[in-house]
Design a protein around this motif. Structure first.
Motif, PDB file in Angstrom:
ATOM      1  N   VAL A 125      12.513  -5.685   4.226  1.00 42.31           N
ATOM      2  CA  VAL A 125      11.687  -6.797   4.696  1.00 42.31           C
ATOM      3  C   VAL A 125      11.104  -6.471   6.071  1.00 42.31           C
ATOM      4  CG1 VAL A 125      11.817  -9.170   5.555  1.00 42.31           C
ATOM      5  CG2 VAL A 125      12.816  -8.586   3.329  1.00 42.31           C
ATOM      6  N   GLY A 126      11.908  -5.826   6.921  1.00 47.71           N
ATOM      7  CA  GLY A 126      11.412  -5.435   8.245  1.00 47.71           C
ATOM      8  C   GLY A 126      10.262  -4.448   8.157  1.00 47.71           C
ATOM      9  N   ASP A 127      10.373  -3.478   7.223  1.00 44.46           N
ATOM     10  CA  ASP A 127       9.273  -2.529   7.025  1.00 44.46           C
ATOM     11  C   ASP A 127       7.992  -3.269   6.663  1.00 44.46           C
ATOM     12  OD1 ASP A 127      10.968  -0.394   7.441  1.00 44.46           O
ATOM     13  OD2 ASP A 127      11.348  -0.060   5.310  1.00 44.46           O
ATOM     14  N   LEU A 128       8.113  -4.233   5.763  1.00 48.42           N
ATOM     15  CA  LEU A 128       6.938  -4.976   5.300  1.00 48.42           C
ATOM     16  C   LEU A 128       6.354  -5.835   6.418  1.00 48.42           C
ATOM     17  CD1 LEU A 128       5.038  -5.745   2.995  1.00 48.42           C
ATOM     18  CD2 LEU A 128       6.722  -7.449   2.246  1.00 48.42           C
ATOM     19  N   LEU A 129       7.217  -6.511   7.171  1.00 50.41           N
ATOM     20  CA  LEU A 129       6.728  -7.357   8.260  1.00 50.41           C
ATOM     21  C   LEU A 129       6.041  -6.537   9.347  1.00 50.41           C
ATOM     22  CD1 LEU A 129       9.682  -9.882   8.607  1.00 50.41           C
ATOM     23  CD2 LEU A 129       7.326 -10.440   7.952  1.00 50.41           C
ATOM     24  N   ARG A 130       6.436  -5.261   9.464  1.00 56.02           N
ATOM     25  CA  ARG A 130       5.808  -4.400  10.473  1.00 56.02           C
ATOM     26  C   ARG A 130       4.677  -3.556   9.884  1.00 56.02           C
ATOM     27  NH1 ARG A 130      11.235  -4.150  12.599  1.00 56.02           N
ATOM     28  NH2 ARG A 130      11.290  -5.247  14.593  1.00 56.02           N
ATOM     29  N   HIS A 131       4.271  -3.874   8.681  1.00 51.83           N
ATOM     30  CA  HIS A 131       3.072  -3.250   8.105  1.00 51.83           C
ATOM     31  C   HIS A 131       1.901  -4.151   8.487  1.00 51.83           C
ATOM     32  CE1 HIS A 131       1.010  -0.533   5.381  1.00 51.83           C
ATOM     33  NE2 HIS A 131       0.403  -1.560   4.843  1.00 51.83           N
ATOM     34  N   TYR A 132       1.330  -3.860   9.676  1.00 49.01           N
ATOM     35  CA  TYR A 132       0.364  -4.776  10.264  1.00 49.01           C
ATOM     36  C   TYR A 132      -1.031  -4.570   9.674  1.00 49.01           C
ATOM     37  CZ  TYR A 132       4.121  -4.975  13.724  1.00 49.01           C
ATOM     38  OH  TYR A 132       5.335  -5.102  14.341  1.00 49.01           O
ATOM     39  N   PRO A 133      -1.871  -5.614   9.721  1.00 47.76           N
ATOM     40  CA  PRO A 133      -3.253  -5.457   9.238  1.00 47.76           C
ATOM     41  C   PRO A 133      -3.992  -4.369  10.007  1.00 47.76           C
ATOM     42  CG  PRO A 133      -2.720  -7.781   9.553  1.00 47.76           C
ATOM     43  CD  PRO A 133      -1.591  -7.000  10.147  1.00 47.76           C
ATOM     44  N   ARG A 134      -4.809  -3.619   9.285  1.00 49.28           N
ATOM     45  CA  ARG A 134      -5.656  -2.602   9.930  1.00 49.28           C
ATOM     46  C   ARG A 134      -6.784  -3.289  10.683  1.00 49.28           C
ATOM     47  NH1 ARG A 134      -7.429   1.518   5.809  1.00 49.28           N
ATOM     48  NH2 ARG A 134      -5.613   2.685   6.524  1.00 49.28           N
ATOM     49  N   ARG A 135      -7.290  -4.357  10.093  1.00 50.82           N
ATOM     50  CA  ARG A 135      -8.367  -5.130  10.709  1.00 50.82           C
ATOM     51  C   ARG A 135      -8.394  -6.493  10.035  1.00 50.82           C
ATOM     52  NH1 ARG A 135     -12.999  -4.843   7.345  1.00 50.82           N
ATOM     53  NH2 ARG A 135     -12.757  -3.322   5.651  1.00 50.82           N
ATOM     54  N   VAL A 166     -13.590  -2.694   1.456  1.00 53.86           N
ATOM     55  CA  VAL A 166     -14.828  -3.173   2.057  1.00 53.86           C
ATOM     56  C   VAL A 166     -15.058  -4.618   1.639  1.00 53.86           C
ATOM     57  CG1 VAL A 166     -15.845  -0.875   2.091  1.00 53.86           C
ATOM     58  CG2 VAL A 166     -16.302  -2.359   0.162  1.00 53.86           C
ATOM     59  N   VAL A 167     -15.648  -5.360   2.543  1.00 52.88           N
ATOM     60  CA  VAL A 167     -16.053  -6.734   2.256  1.00 52.88           C
ATOM     61  C   VAL A 167     -17.574  -6.732   2.154  1.00 52.88           C
ATOM     62  CG1 VAL A 167     -16.010  -9.126   3.039  1.00 52.88           C
ATOM     63  CG2 VAL A 167     -14.077  -7.607   3.538  1.00 52.88           C
ATOM     64  N   GLY A 168     -18.092  -7.138   1.022  1.00 48.36           N
ATOM     65  CA  GLY A 168     -19.538  -7.074   0.843  1.00 48.36           C
ATOM     66  C   GLY A 168     -20.042  -8.132  -0.121  1.00 48.36           C
ATOM     67  N   GLU A 169     -21.365  -8.145  -0.260  1.00 47.89           N
ATOM     68  CA  GLU A 169     -22.016  -9.122  -1.138  1.00 47.89           C
ATOM     69  C   GLU A 169     -22.745  -8.394  -2.265  1.00 47.89           C
ATOM     70  OE1 GLU A 169     -25.737 -12.250  -0.828  1.00 47.89           O
ATOM     71  OE2 GLU A 169     -24.251 -12.222   0.805  1.00 47.89           O
ATOM     72  N   VAL A 170     -22.517  -8.877  -3.483  1.00 51.85           N
ATOM     73  CA  VAL A 170     -23.164  -8.288  -4.658  1.00 51.85           C
ATOM     74  C   VAL A 170     -24.643  -8.654  -4.652  1.00 51.85           C
ATOM     75  CG1 VAL A 170     -23.239  -8.260  -7.182  1.00 51.85           C
ATOM     76  CG2 VAL A 170     -21.031  -8.397  -5.992  1.00 51.85           C
ATOM     77  N   ILE A 209      -6.731  -7.458   6.464  1.00 49.71           N
ATOM     78  CA  ILE A 209      -6.922  -6.358   5.526  1.00 49.71           C
ATOM     79  C   ILE A 209      -5.939  -5.265   5.909  1.00 49.71           C
ATOM     80  CG2 ILE A 209      -8.527  -4.590   4.692  1.00 49.71           C
ATOM     81  CD1 ILE A 209     -10.763  -6.579   5.060  1.00 49.71           C
ATOM     82  N   TYR A 210      -5.036  -4.940   4.983  1.00 50.17           N
ATOM     83  CA  TYR A 210      -3.917  -4.055   5.274  1.00 50.17           C
ATOM     84  C   TYR A 210      -4.199  -2.620   4.850  1.00 50.17           C
ATOM     85  CZ  TYR A 210      -1.258  -8.313   6.039  1.00 50.17           C
ATOM     86  OH  TYR A 210      -0.818  -9.510   6.535  1.00 50.17           O
ATOM     87  N   VAL A 249      -1.768  -0.098  -4.883  1.00 50.20           N
ATOM     88  CA  VAL A 249      -1.322  -1.194  -4.025  1.00 50.20           C
ATOM     89  C   VAL A 249      -2.529  -1.686  -3.232  1.00 50.20           C
ATOM     90  CG1 VAL A 249       0.257  -1.933  -2.216  1.00 50.20           C
ATOM     91  CG2 VAL A 249       0.962  -0.153  -3.797  1.00 50.20           C
ATOM     92  N   THR A 250      -3.042  -2.851  -3.580  1.00 54.20           N
ATOM     93  CA  THR A 250      -4.247  -3.374  -2.924  1.00 54.20           C
ATOM     94  C   THR A 250      -3.868  -4.171  -1.677  1.00 54.20           C
ATOM     95  OG1 THR A 250      -4.191  -5.423  -4.200  1.00 54.20           O
ATOM     96  CG2 THR A 250      -5.427  -3.570  -5.147  1.00 54.20           C
ATOM     97  N   PRO A 251      -4.809  -4.335  -0.765  1.00 60.01           N
ATOM     98  CA  PRO A 251      -4.524  -5.138   0.436  1.00 60.01           C
ATOM     99  C   PRO A 251      -4.103  -6.566   0.098  1.00 60.01           C
ATOM    100  CG  PRO A 251      -6.530  -3.863   0.747  1.00 60.01           C
ATOM    101  CD  PRO A 251      -6.149  -3.718  -0.695  1.00 60.01           C
ATOM    102  N   TRP A 252      -4.688  -7.132  -0.948  1.00 63.33           N
ATOM    103  CA  TRP A 252      -4.327  -8.518  -1.267  1.00 63.33           C
ATOM    104  C   TRP A 252      -2.947  -8.595  -1.919  1.00 63.33           C
ATOM    105  CZ3 TRP A 252      -8.945  -6.215  -2.389  1.00 63.33           C
ATOM    106  CH2 TRP A 252      -9.127  -5.683  -3.668  1.00 63.33           C
ATOM    107  N   ALA A 253      -2.511  -7.528  -2.601  1.00 58.34           N
ATOM    108  CA  ALA A 253      -1.141  -7.506  -3.126  1.00 58.34           C
ATOM    109  C   ALA A 253      -0.148  -7.478  -1.961  1.00 58.34           C
ATOM    110  CB  ALA A 253      -0.941  -6.292  -4.021  1.00 58.34           C
ATOM    111  N   ILE A 254      -0.482  -6.720  -0.921  1.00 53.83           N
ATOM    112  CA  ILE A 254       0.373  -6.673   0.275  1.00 53.83           C
ATOM    113  C   ILE A 254       0.392  -8.041   0.942  1.00 53.83           C
ATOM    114  CG2 ILE A 254       0.650  -5.633   2.561  1.00 53.83           C
ATOM    115  CD1 ILE A 254      -0.764  -3.119   1.385  1.00 53.83           C
ATOM    116  N   ARG A 255      -0.798  -8.660   1.019  1.00 49.85           N
ATOM    117  CA  ARG A 255      -0.889  -9.973   1.666  1.00 49.85           C
ATOM    118  C   ARG A 255      -0.027 -11.002   0.929  1.00 49.85           C
ATOM    119  NH1 ARG A 255      -5.969 -10.496   1.319  1.00 49.85           N
ATOM    120  NH2 ARG A 255      -6.096 -12.071  -0.311  1.00 49.85           N
TER     121      ARG A 255
END
Length: 723
Positions: free
Chosen positions: A29-39, A60-64, A158-159, A165-171
């Motif tokens: 759990v400590g490892d996960l809590l210290r996996h901080y967002p990249r941005r 990436v965050v974008g618009e179709v 965004i992790y 393993v996607t950023p939202w799965a981590i979130r």
């Protein structure tokens, strides 16, 4: 309530927990809590696509803007191409095949915004080049009421993620942990937090993972950076205190020994810095506790002479000294230079003096046996070698001093092996760095060592002028470079030509800066030597030197070059450290952008050593305005190694600076940046010193002691051992 040490499998579903551990190394759990967002993605703000790199895993965050079905060549059927924009005019194309294309088509409609995660590819050339993500994972923003809840905050973390393993799965995994976290024991005392305006640990973790605004992020970062700096400094200071309690045999200076004879014969005056640092080391060696000192300084500042004087003091006191070098070429060079500096003092026997033994892995059986006997009997007062010295069969009569050249290339296990060879007490240890290091790096990487600095160059060192040769833009500049080499040789001088590779793709040597797959392979020594001998340097005496040559051949080449029998030495970075040929005046570094800043500075220190003006030419095809060219311009602009060490540090990942990248381990520093956070590191050092002075065992701070225990128990902490 969840504890930091609890395995993620006890809180998360087994599949998620297994993926987090196997892909990202997040076991607790400590490892996960210290996996901080990249941005953080700001609602309504899109990713700048110009910063992408081929083969990088990105989110990436974008618009179709459009989704088009295209026919599949030669196979029938269709595939889906989706165009996504970043709001600045840049585009990336998503490709989906098979059933996935039909699912994507129903969700990725023009105007929809989402996060898209995958490995970056590119197709097309020049201005027609396009970025591509093939079969990316994606999650739409505000697609449904349920999803809208996840993105309701102004900032979406965004992790750092990976394959499967996607950023939202981590979130989402973090969401489960945060919801069950409860109260946390804070390792930092309340009065310390108050002095520095730091929030509590639980508050900081919530703010970093679920921020309401940028102020939340800044507050959390301030606390988490301080945690990393404080824990690191506390560990290093505890190690330093422990080391000071160890026993060592004192090796006081004698007024009538080898050192006095050596000083009397020196053909030059020691610099003021060499004398003052020598006094510090002499005082350390006379103590009953082992010296643990870092000797750093400018390229060519005379660190080897300082180290040799320390070795002679130990020999005078009846002990032995060993000098460890990272490569055989450097070990041989050190052996040659030490025996040359000692003159007849290196003969030993009835004439006085001491024997200097060379011990490397590739010595012949007879020579190796002799060197080992000399070390074990004490006949060799000084032993120069590589990691071969660390083997169990190598014994010393009375090992008193270990000098480690290029500390970062030796692992923890190797340093421990040397400690065992000291017998009854611990040996004194002197660590030499090849180039200067910024103060905060010294405090962090070598925080358990006392630091001495040589900043003054010895008399007779000529200035070195450095120029960038833009070979692609101005080929005639390269022609002129080879003409300059010929001119120097015609004046009776010698030259180096340095290449990144030996001659095959497995032969890289050195600290290559790297590049994407579209760049041609780096230039190779064997190819370059042939091309020069048949082309611009035809008629000159050339030779090659690289790490894969047999040891006796390497030694023969270096001796021939030192005797002036070779005009141009075409080499890899084996000549980077310790090679001293005063007659060499010019160096041409091919594909210079493939090397690190400090390495370029170290390489050019091979010329200008004999009073002759030095010339270093950095040949590169990197375009003007690129980061690679800016690095080269920085090297050309200054000879100040301390300034360049900062430039070098800014170019590197923090883990590389700490030396963990070489061992494959991840750095425990997630937030802290050694240059940007100098004030944090210094404040943490002061607080840690005060706390440990009052409570060395941290008996009054059990949660802090437990946190340090976790850090020490983790194999990632091994890089902290420097003594």
């Amino acid at each position: 309530m969840t504890s930091f040490d609890e395995p993620t499998g006890k809180v998360l579903d087994p599949r998620t927990a297994k993926l987090l551990e196997s892909v990202l190394g997040l076991r607790t759990v400590g490892d996960l809590l210290r996996h901080y967002p990249r941005r953080y993605a700001q609602r309504g703000e899109l990713t700048d696509l110009d910063d992408l790199r081929v083969d990088e895993h990105v989110t990436v965050v974008g618009e179709v803007t459009k989704a088009v079905r295209r026919p599949m060549r030669n196979k029938g059927g269709t595939w889906l191409e989706v165009e996504v924009v970043d709001g600045r005019g840049s585009r990336i194309y998503l490709s989906f095949f098979g059933k996935a294309s039909h699912i994507a088509e129903t969700r990725l409609r023009p105007g929809a915004r989402g996060m898209f995660a995958g490995k970056v590819g590119a197709f097309g050339q020049g201005e027609r080049r396009k970025w591509q993500l093939s079969h990316p994972e994606f999650e739409m923003i505000d697609e449904t009421e349920q999803d809208a809840g996840e993105f309701a905050a102004a900032l979406v973390p965004i992790y750092p993620a990976g394959k499967d393993v996607t950023p939202w799965a981590i979130r989402r995994a973090l969401g489960v942990v945060l919801d069950t976290m409860g109260e946390l024991e804070d390792p930092l005392p309340a009065d310390l937090r108050a002095r520095h305006g730091l929030p509590g640990l639980a508050e900081a973790l919530l703010a970093i993972h679920r921020p309401r605004d940028h102020a939340d992020v800044a507050r959390a970062r301030k606390r988490l950076k301080f945690d990393e700096a404080f824990l690191l400094q506390a560990v290093l200071l505890q190690r330093k205190t422990a080391a000071e309690s160890w026993a060592a045999t004192p090796r006081p200076r004698r007024d009538d020994g080898l050192l006095a004879d050596f000083d009397a014969r020196l053909p030059f005056q020691l610099t003021e810095g060499q004398r003052s640092v020598g006094e510090e080391i002499a005082a350390d060696l006379a103590r009953e506790h082992p010296m643990h000192r870092l000797l750093q300084g400018e390229v060519g500042a005379g660190k080897t002479v300082v180290a040799l004087r320390a070795m002679l003091q130990v020999v005078d006191a009846g002990g032995q000294a060993v000098l460890l070098a990272p490569t055989e070429v450097l070990a041989q060079q050190h052996h040659r230079s030490i025996t040359a500096m000692l003159g007849d003092l290196a003969t030993g026997g009835m004439f006085g003096g001491t024997s200097v033994a060379l011990l490397t892995g590739s010595l012949g059986a007879a020579a190796r046996r002799t060197a080992m006997l000399d070390a074990a009997s004490g006949a060799a007062g000084i032993v120069v070698g590589t990691h071969a010295v660390l083997q169990e069969r190598v014994q010393f009569a009375d090992l008193g001093l270990v000098v480690v050249d290029e500390q970062h290339r030796f692992g923890v296990e190797q340093r421990d092996a040397l400690r065992e060879k000291a017998g009854g007490g611990r040996p004194h240890v002197l660590v030499m760095t090849a180039t200067p290091i910024p103060r905060t790096v010294a405090m962090t990487v070598f925080g358990d060592l006392t630091v001495s600095t040589l900043s003054q160059l010895p008399a007779g060192r000529a200035p070195i002028s450095t120029h960038v040769v833009p070979a692609a833009e101005k080929p005639h500049f390269l022609d002129r470079a080879w003409a300059r080499v010929r001119e120097e040789v015609e004046l009776g001088r010698q030259a180096y030509v340095v290449c990144p590779r030996i001659g095959d793709l497995e032969g890289d040597e050195g600290d290559l800066a790297g590049g994407d797959d579209e760049r041609r392979p780096p230039l190779a020594v064997l190819d370059m030597a042939q091309a020069l001998a048949e082309g611009p340097l035809k008629g000159l005496r050339t030779a090659v030197l690289h790490g894969k040559l047999p040891p006796e051949e390497k030694d023969a080449v270096m001796r021939a070059f030192a005797r002036g029998e070779v005009d141009v030495l075409v080499a890899t970075t084996v000549i980077e450290v310790g090679v001293d040929v005063p007659n060499s005046s010019v160096m041409v570094i091919m594909d210079a952008d493939r090397f690190g800043v400090s390495q370029l500075h170290q390489l050019r220190g091979r010329v200008g050593r004999g009073g002759l003006p030095g010339l270093c030419l950095l040949v590169s095809e990197a375009p003007q305005g690129t980061p690679a060219r800016e690095r080269l311009a920085a090297v050309a602009a200054t000879l100040d190694g301390f300034e360049l060490s900062r430039v070098d540090l800014e170019q590197r990942r923090e883990g590389d600076v700490l030396g963990v990248a070489q061992s494959g381990r991840r750095s425990s520093l997630k937030m802290l940046r050694l240059l940007r956070d100098e004030d944090v590191i210094e404040a943490a050092r002061e607080e840690a010193e005060a706390m440990l002075a009052a409570d060395p065992e941290l008996a009054g701070h059990p949660s802090l002691r437990a946190e340090i225990g976790r850090l020490l128990a983790d194999e990632r902490a091994e890089y902290l051992e420097k003594a």
